[in-house]
Enzyme design. Structure first.
Site, PDB file in Angstrom:
ATOM      1  N   PHE A   1       0.935  -0.789   0.129  1.00  0.00           N
ATOM      2  CA  PHE A   1      -0.094   0.090   0.439  1.00  0.00           C
ATOM      3  C   PHE A   1       0.734   0.972   0.003  1.00  0.00           C
ATOM      4  O   PHE A   1       0.309   2.056  -0.186  1.00  0.00           O
ATOM      5  CB  PHE A   1      -1.119  -0.065   0.833  1.00  0.00           C
ATOM      6  CG  PHE A   1      -0.265   0.011   2.841  1.00  0.00           C
ATOM      7  CD1 PHE A   1      -0.524   1.242   3.357  1.00  0.00           C
ATOM      8  CD2 PHE A   1      -0.626  -0.703   3.551  1.00  0.00           C
ATOM      9  CE1 PHE A   1      -0.098   1.599   4.527  1.00  0.00           C
ATOM     10  CE2 PHE A   1      -0.885  -0.677   4.956  1.00  0.00           C
ATOM     11  CZ  PHE A   1       0.079   0.187   5.547  1.00  0.00           C
ATOM     12  N   HIS A   2       2.185   1.231   0.794  1.00  0.00           N
ATOM     13  CA  HIS A   2       2.812   1.973   0.487  1.00  0.00           C
ATOM     14  C   HIS A   2       2.966   2.497  -1.497  1.00  0.00           C
ATOM     15  O   HIS A   2       2.936   3.995  -1.699  1.00  0.00           O
ATOM     16  CB  HIS A   2       4.287   2.181   0.900  1.00  0.00           C
ATOM     17  CG  HIS A   2       4.061   2.581   2.636  1.00  0.00           C
ATOM     18  ND1 HIS A   2       3.312   1.933   3.876  1.00  0.00           N
ATOM     19  CD2 HIS A   2       4.539   3.395   3.389  1.00  0.00           C
ATOM     20  CE1 HIS A   2       3.352   2.286   4.476  1.00  0.00           C
ATOM     21  NE2 HIS A   2       4.005   3.515   4.725  1.00  0.00           N
TER      22      HIS A   2
ATOM     23  N   ARG B 114       4.225  -7.418   9.782  1.00  0.00           N
ATOM     24  CA  ARG B 114       3.890  -6.279   9.568  1.00  0.00           C
ATOM     25  C   ARG B 114       3.757  -5.564  11.324  1.00  0.00           C
ATOM     26  O   ARG B 114       3.410  -6.701  12.040  1.00  0.00           O
ATOM     27  CB  ARG B 114       2.589  -5.618   8.796  1.00  0.00           C
ATOM     28  CG  ARG B 114       1.225  -5.886   9.399  1.00  0.00           C
ATOM     29  CD  ARG B 114      -0.138  -6.574   8.644  1.00  0.00           C
ATOM     30  NE  ARG B 114      -0.175  -4.126   8.195  1.00  0.00           N
ATOM     31  CZ  ARG B 114      -1.135  -3.762   7.797  1.00  0.00           C
ATOM     32  NH1 ARG B 114      -2.207  -5.287   7.426  1.00  0.00           N
ATOM     33  NH2 ARG B 114      -1.111  -3.001   8.245  1.00  0.00           N
ATOM     34  N   ARG B 115       3.273  -4.563  11.706  1.00  0.00           N
ATOM     35  CA  ARG B 115       2.938  -4.000  12.528  1.00  0.00           C
ATOM     36  C   ARG B 115       4.124  -4.186  13.953  1.00  0.00           C
ATOM     37  O   ARG B 115       3.472  -4.583  14.978  1.00  0.00           O
ATOM     38  CB  ARG B 115       1.360  -4.024  13.054  1.00  0.00           C
ATOM     39  CG  ARG B 115       0.989  -3.717  11.714  1.00  0.00           C
ATOM     40  CD  ARG B 115      -0.946  -3.283  11.470  1.00  0.00           C
ATOM     41  NE  ARG B 115      -1.006  -2.760  11.161  1.00  0.00           N
ATOM     42  CZ  ARG B 115      -2.485  -2.075  11.092  1.00  0.00           C
ATOM     43  NH1 ARG B 115      -3.308  -3.061  11.539  1.00  0.00           N
ATOM     44  NH2 ARG B 115      -2.775  -1.231  10.689  1.00  0.00           N
TER      45      ARG B 115
HETATM   46 FE1  HAS Z   1      -4.549  -2.845  -1.712  1.00  0.00          FE
HETATM   47  C1  HAS Z   1      -4.506  -4.397   1.094  1.00  0.00           C
HETATM   48  C2  HAS Z   1      -5.921  -5.809  -3.065  1.00  0.00           C
HETATM   49  C3  HAS Z   1      -5.879  -1.536  -4.993  1.00  0.00           C
HETATM   50  C4  HAS Z   1      -4.465   0.061  -0.169  1.00  0.00           C
HETATM   51  N1  HAS Z   1      -4.404  -2.272   0.234  1.00  0.00           N
HETATM   52  C5  HAS Z   1      -4.170  -3.160   1.431  1.00  0.00           C
HETATM   53  C6  HAS Z   1      -3.945  -2.137   2.036  1.00  0.00           C
HETATM   54  C7  HAS Z   1      -3.814  -0.852   1.400  1.00  0.00           C
HETATM   55  C8  HAS Z   1      -4.694  -0.661  -0.142  1.00  0.00           C
HETATM   56  C9  HAS Z   1      -4.036   0.232   2.486  1.00  0.00           C
HETATM   57  O1  HAS Z   1      -6.980  -8.945  -1.600  1.00  0.00           O
HETATM   58  C10 HAS Z   1      -3.783  -2.796   4.257  1.00  0.00           C
HETATM   59  C11 HAS Z   1      -5.229  -1.896   4.395  1.00  0.00           C
HETATM   60  C12 HAS Z   1      -4.422  -3.046   6.181  1.00  0.00           C
HETATM   61  O2  HAS Z   1      -4.069  -2.378   6.304  1.00  0.00           O
HETATM   62  O3  HAS Z   1      -5.268  -4.276   6.617  1.00  0.00           O
HETATM   63  N2  HAS Z   1      -5.467  -3.315  -3.353  1.00  0.00           N
HETATM   64  C13 HAS Z   1      -6.363  -4.973  -3.551  1.00  0.00           C
HETATM   65  C14 HAS Z   1      -6.204  -4.762  -5.303  1.00  0.00           C
HETATM   66  C15 HAS Z   1      -6.503  -4.020  -5.556  1.00  0.00           C
HETATM   67  C16 HAS Z   1      -5.709  -2.781  -4.468  1.00  0.00           C
HETATM   68  C17 HAS Z   1      -6.566  -6.465  -5.733  1.00  0.00           C
HETATM   69  N3  HAS Z   1      -4.889  -1.565  -2.453  1.00  0.00           N
HETATM   70  C18 HAS Z   1      -5.493  -0.623  -4.085  1.00  0.00           C
HETATM   71  C19 HAS Z   1      -5.237   0.363  -4.445  1.00  0.00           C
HETATM   72  C20 HAS Z   1      -4.315   1.211  -2.434  1.00  0.00           C
HETATM   73  C21 HAS Z   1      -4.598  -0.155  -1.820  1.00  0.00           C
HETATM   74  C22 HAS Z   1      -5.213   1.304  -4.946  1.00  0.00           C
HETATM   75  C23 HAS Z   1      -4.548   2.968  -2.305  1.00  0.00           C
HETATM   76  C24 HAS Z   1      -4.694   3.246  -3.078  1.00  0.00           C
HETATM   77  N4  HAS Z   1      -5.190  -4.622  -0.721  1.00  0.00           N
HETATM   78  C25 HAS Z   1      -6.200  -5.643  -1.392  1.00  0.00           C
HETATM   79  C26 HAS Z   1      -5.514  -7.026  -0.617  1.00  0.00           C
HETATM   80  C27 HAS Z   1      -5.552  -6.585   0.238  1.00  0.00           C
HETATM   81  C28 HAS Z   1      -4.817  -5.212   0.330  1.00  0.00           C
HETATM   82  C29 HAS Z   1      -6.250  -8.644  -0.771  1.00  0.00           C
HETATM   83  C30 HAS Z   1      -5.568  -7.118   2.201  1.00  0.00           C
HETATM   84  C31 HAS Z   1      -4.222  -7.667   2.147  1.00  0.00           C
HETATM   85  C32 HAS Z   1      -3.733  -8.634   3.687  1.00  0.00           C
HETATM   86  O4  HAS Z   1      -3.176 -10.044   3.746  1.00  0.00           O
HETATM   87  O5  HAS Z   1      -3.753  -7.642   4.356  1.00  0.00           O
HETATM   88  C33 HAS Z   1      -6.356  -3.442  -7.726  1.00  0.00           C
HETATM   89  O6  HAS Z   1      -6.506  -2.320  -7.440  1.00  0.00           O
HETATM   90  C34 HAS Z   1      -5.261  -3.180  -8.173  1.00  0.00           C
HETATM   91  C35 HAS Z   1      -5.523  -3.393 -10.053  1.00  0.00           C
HETATM   92  C36 HAS Z   1      -4.105  -2.947 -10.704  1.00  0.00           C
HETATM   93  C37 HAS Z   1      -4.022  -3.722 -11.553  1.00  0.00           C
HETATM   94  C38 HAS Z   1      -2.171  -2.647 -12.067  1.00  0.00           C
HETATM   95  C39 HAS Z   1      -2.879  -2.373 -13.437  1.00  0.00           C
HETATM   96  C40 HAS Z   1      -1.001  -1.883 -13.996  1.00  0.00           C
HETATM   97  C41 HAS Z   1      -1.555  -1.213 -14.983  1.00  0.00           C
HETATM   98  C42 HAS Z   1      -0.320  -0.201 -15.192  1.00  0.00           C
HETATM   99  C43 HAS Z   1       0.323  -0.085 -16.629  1.00  0.00           C
HETATM  100  C44 HAS Z   1       1.513   0.367 -16.920  1.00  0.00           C
HETATM  101  C45 HAS Z   1       2.063   0.491 -17.977  1.00  0.00           C
HETATM  102  C46 HAS Z   1       3.488   1.073 -18.036  1.00  0.00           C
HETATM  103  C47 HAS Z   1       1.583  -0.768 -18.942  1.00  0.00           C
HETATM  104  C48 HAS Z   1      -3.932  -4.781 -11.864  1.00  0.00           C
HETATM  105  C49 HAS Z   1      -2.721  -0.070 -15.109  1.00  0.00           C
HETATM  106  C50 HAS Z   1       3.289   2.169 -19.197  1.00  0.00           C
HETATM  107  C51 HAS Z   1       4.583   3.670 -18.929  1.00  0.00           C
HETATM  108  C52 HAS Z   1       4.658   4.289 -19.754  1.00  0.00           C
HETATM  109  C53 HAS Z   1       5.808   4.895 -20.327  1.00  0.00           C
HETATM  110  C54 HAS Z   1       3.475   5.410 -20.359  1.00  0.00           C
END
Ligand code: HAS
Ligand code: CU1
Length: 541
Positions: free
Chosen positions: A369-370, A431-432
């Site tokens: 998340f950082h 963590r923590r």
């Molecule tokens: Fe997360 C835990 C799953 C997105 C924030 N997340 C956290 C926690 C935070 C957080 C704060 O399923 C900790 C909570 C705590 O303290 O207990 N998260 C996901 C998934 C996504 C995701 C599936 N999280 C975020 C975002 C956050 C955030 C956005 C904040 C803004 N997260 C979890 C899960 C946990 C979790 C579990 C629990 C873990 C545990 O066990 O405690 C999705 O939305 C992510 C989708 C994104 C993608 C990436 C696609 C990439 C792209 C880039 C393309 C770029 C290119 C470069 C090719 C699949 C689109 C181009 C270059 C050029 C030069 C043009």
């Protein structure tokens, strides 16, 4: 935006946000230093947990909420070209949220609310912490009301016309936040405040964690939406091109809002209070909510490609080099997307039910998340600040070079900080924890990574100071000449003249959310009222 009163409102919100930000960066650096065990003079579990709780609350709740409110006001007035509905109410909301923040800060800083930003019971904080947090949320609810009334007024005055995309997305965020905050509001009002005041003797942590999970996933998209707004409505224009698709952007925002809500149990995979079937259902929904991010990545990169080619870029990748890398918004989006690749990948690992067992409650999670919040999301808040400050204070940015340097150092610092954090998680570091000095072998294996994190945190702290310096200088340096630039919203390649109502409003989607929430949280919450609960006694302060 021409009205000085509205500009003052926006600036006040953004200053609170960025002051909270820089203080939290300072605390963050202290935390990596303390935890490393390399500086015995700093060792203190009590100070560590007071600091990490304050850091988390400042970053996750204060920076975000104030930034989102201030930016929302700016978008509403500038994209709809109408005055803000009820300026006095907007100020009331600001002061309520600020008083709440100060009230919560007192127990946080005095070590009486060291409950971390997720404040899971049975650890319990001083009641002032929960009451302060509630006031912050009440302030944000008033903001939601102002955004939605403004949205409705505009639609009434322009029947059938598509609401400008920036405002559509801002209103989507207001809708999302009202749904999102309801879970934690129930937890705080009916469980935590009575518990912290001693009105009830025991608390049910299972119910509390379930209600918090209702909020915990969608809140991250509440934070993310301003970033996506910048991706869609500022980046294409700043890069010298057009938005690839206005309709696709609306679809992405809608799917983000609708599917962010019924999926919070991916934070509870390893918890005992919910059954596996419910967790699997939420797990499947989690994969659905990754789709709008993929759509966003595609649309933004396509918009950048259009711009790169219009600027003369040739070949498969030549357009990337042709982009204006010295434009702060464009540089920020490139760095943001790069961080999204691994930040999003980490999210997919977390979301995969079986793999979650490997990383849950390890250092991997703060690494995730950082990177995706502090990196991908916040770098765009910063880019928005660089773009809006001159428009708000009527003077050019104090130093563009400093701004570019700041964005690069934010990216580099975040990479140095979060790469070892992920590795440490895979090595099994929890963590923590307030110290990583376990036994000789583990300590030796972890130490090089701890060093890197101290360095990464230092770079980030320096970068945050550069940001504040540049913004303050921009505002305080006397203007040499009048500054007349106005905000520019990106044009889509194909202008939209009409839209079906479901892409121009939220009535239908609210009903869909209500049904999905009833399915995904109805039984899991109700079950607590039909079983014998024994409850936990308070633990902590
Ligand atoms: Fe997360 C835990 C799953 C997105 C924030 N997340 C956290 C926690 C935070 C957080 C704060 O399923 C900790 C909570 C705590 O303290 O207990 N998260 C996901 C998934 C996504 C995701 C599936 N999280 C975020 C975002 C956050 C955030 C956005 C904040 C803004 N997260 C979890 C899960 C946990 C979790 C579990 C629990 C873990 C545990 O066990 O405690 C999705 O939305 C992510 C989708 C994104 C993608 C990436 C696609 C990439 C792209 C880039 C393309 C770029 C290119 C470069 C090719 C699949 C689109 C181009 C270059 C050029 C030069 C043009
Ligand atoms: Cu989540």
């Amino acid at each position: 935006m021409n009205n000085a009163a509205e500009k003052k409102l926006v600036l006040s919100h953004l200053w609170v946000a960025f002051i909270a930000f820089v203080v939290a960066c300072l605390l963050g650096e202290y935390q990596v230093l303390e935890r490393s065990g390399l500086f015995p003079a700093l060792d203190s579990t009590r100070v560590y947990f007071a600091s990490v709780s304050t850091h988390g609350v400042l970053m996750a709740f204060v920076l975000t909420t104030f930034f989102i409110m201030g930016f929302g006001y700016y978008v509403a007035v500038s994209s709809l070209k109408q005055p803000l509905w009820n300026l006095p109410l907007a100020w009331a909301s600001f002061w309520i949220a600020l008083v709440g923040t100060v009230l919560a800060a007192i127990p946080l800083l005095t070590g009486n609310a060291s409950v971390l930003y997720t404040f899971y019971p049975p650890i319990v904080a001083h009641a002032a912490f929960y009451i302060g947090a509630t006031l912050l949320v009440v302030g944000s609810w008033l903001w939601c009301a102002i955004m939605l009334v403004t949205f409705g007024q505009w639609k009434k005055a322009h029947p059938g016309a598509p609401v400008p995309l920036a405002m559509f997305a801002t209103a989507a965020n207001a809708v999302l936040w009202l749904w999102t905050s309801a879970g934690v509001a129930l937890e705080v009002l009916f469980q935590l405040i009575p518990f912290s005041l001693g009105w009830i003797d025991t608390i049910d942590p299972g119910l509390a964690r379930t209600l918090f999970a209702w909020t915990l996933h969608p809140i991250v998209y509440f934070w993310l939406i301003p970033t996506y707004i910048a991706f869609y409505v500022f980046v294409p224009k700043q890069a010298g091109g057009y938005l690839f698709s206005d309709e696709m952007a609306r679809v992405a925002f809608i799917v983000l809002v609708v599917f962010a809500l019924p999926i919070g149990f991916h934070h509870l995979y390893m918890d005992p209070e919910q059954g596996q079937g419910w967790k699997l259902l939420h797990g499947i929904g989690t994969f659905v909510v990754a789709l709008p991010t993929l759509v966003t990545g595609f649309t933004v990169i396509a918009s950048l490609e259009i711009a790169g080619r219009l600027r003369g870029g040739k070949g498969l990748f030549g357009w990337i080099l042709a982009l204006p890398w010295t434009n702060t918004m464009v540089l920020a989006v490139i760095l943001s997307l790069l961080m999204l690749i691994f930040g999003g990948f980490g999210g997919i690992v977390n979301a995969s039910y079986a793999m979650n067992a490997m990383v849950h409650n390890t250092a991997w999670v703060p690494g995730h998340f950082h990177l995706i919040f502090g990196g991908t999301t916040i770098i765009m808040y910063i880019a928005i600040a660089y773009y809006l400050w001159p428009l708000l204070v009527g003077k050019p940015l104090f130093s563009k070079n400093l701004a570019l340097m700041q964005l690069w150092t934010w990216f580099i610092g975040m990479s140095i900080l979060t790469t070892p954090w992920h590795v440490l998680g895979l090595l099994g570091q929890p963590r923590r924890i307030s110290t990583v000095v376990y036994n000789n072998l583990l300590t030796l294996a972890w130490q090089p990574y701890e060093f890197m994190m101290i360095l990464g945190g230092l770079v980030l702290l320096g970068s945050a100071c550069l940001l504040i310096y540049n913004l303050a200088k921009t505002q305080l340096t006397p203007a040499a000449e009048t500054f007349t630039e106005a905000v520019e919203y990106a044009e889509p390649i194909h202008a939209v003249s009409t839209l079906p109502e479901y892409l121009n409003g939220f009535k239908f989607w609210n009903k869909v959310i209500a049904v999905l929430m009833a399915i995904s949280f109805g039984f899991p919450i109700l079950q607590f009222f039909f079983m014998d609960t024994f409850g936990s006694s308070a633990w902590g302060y």
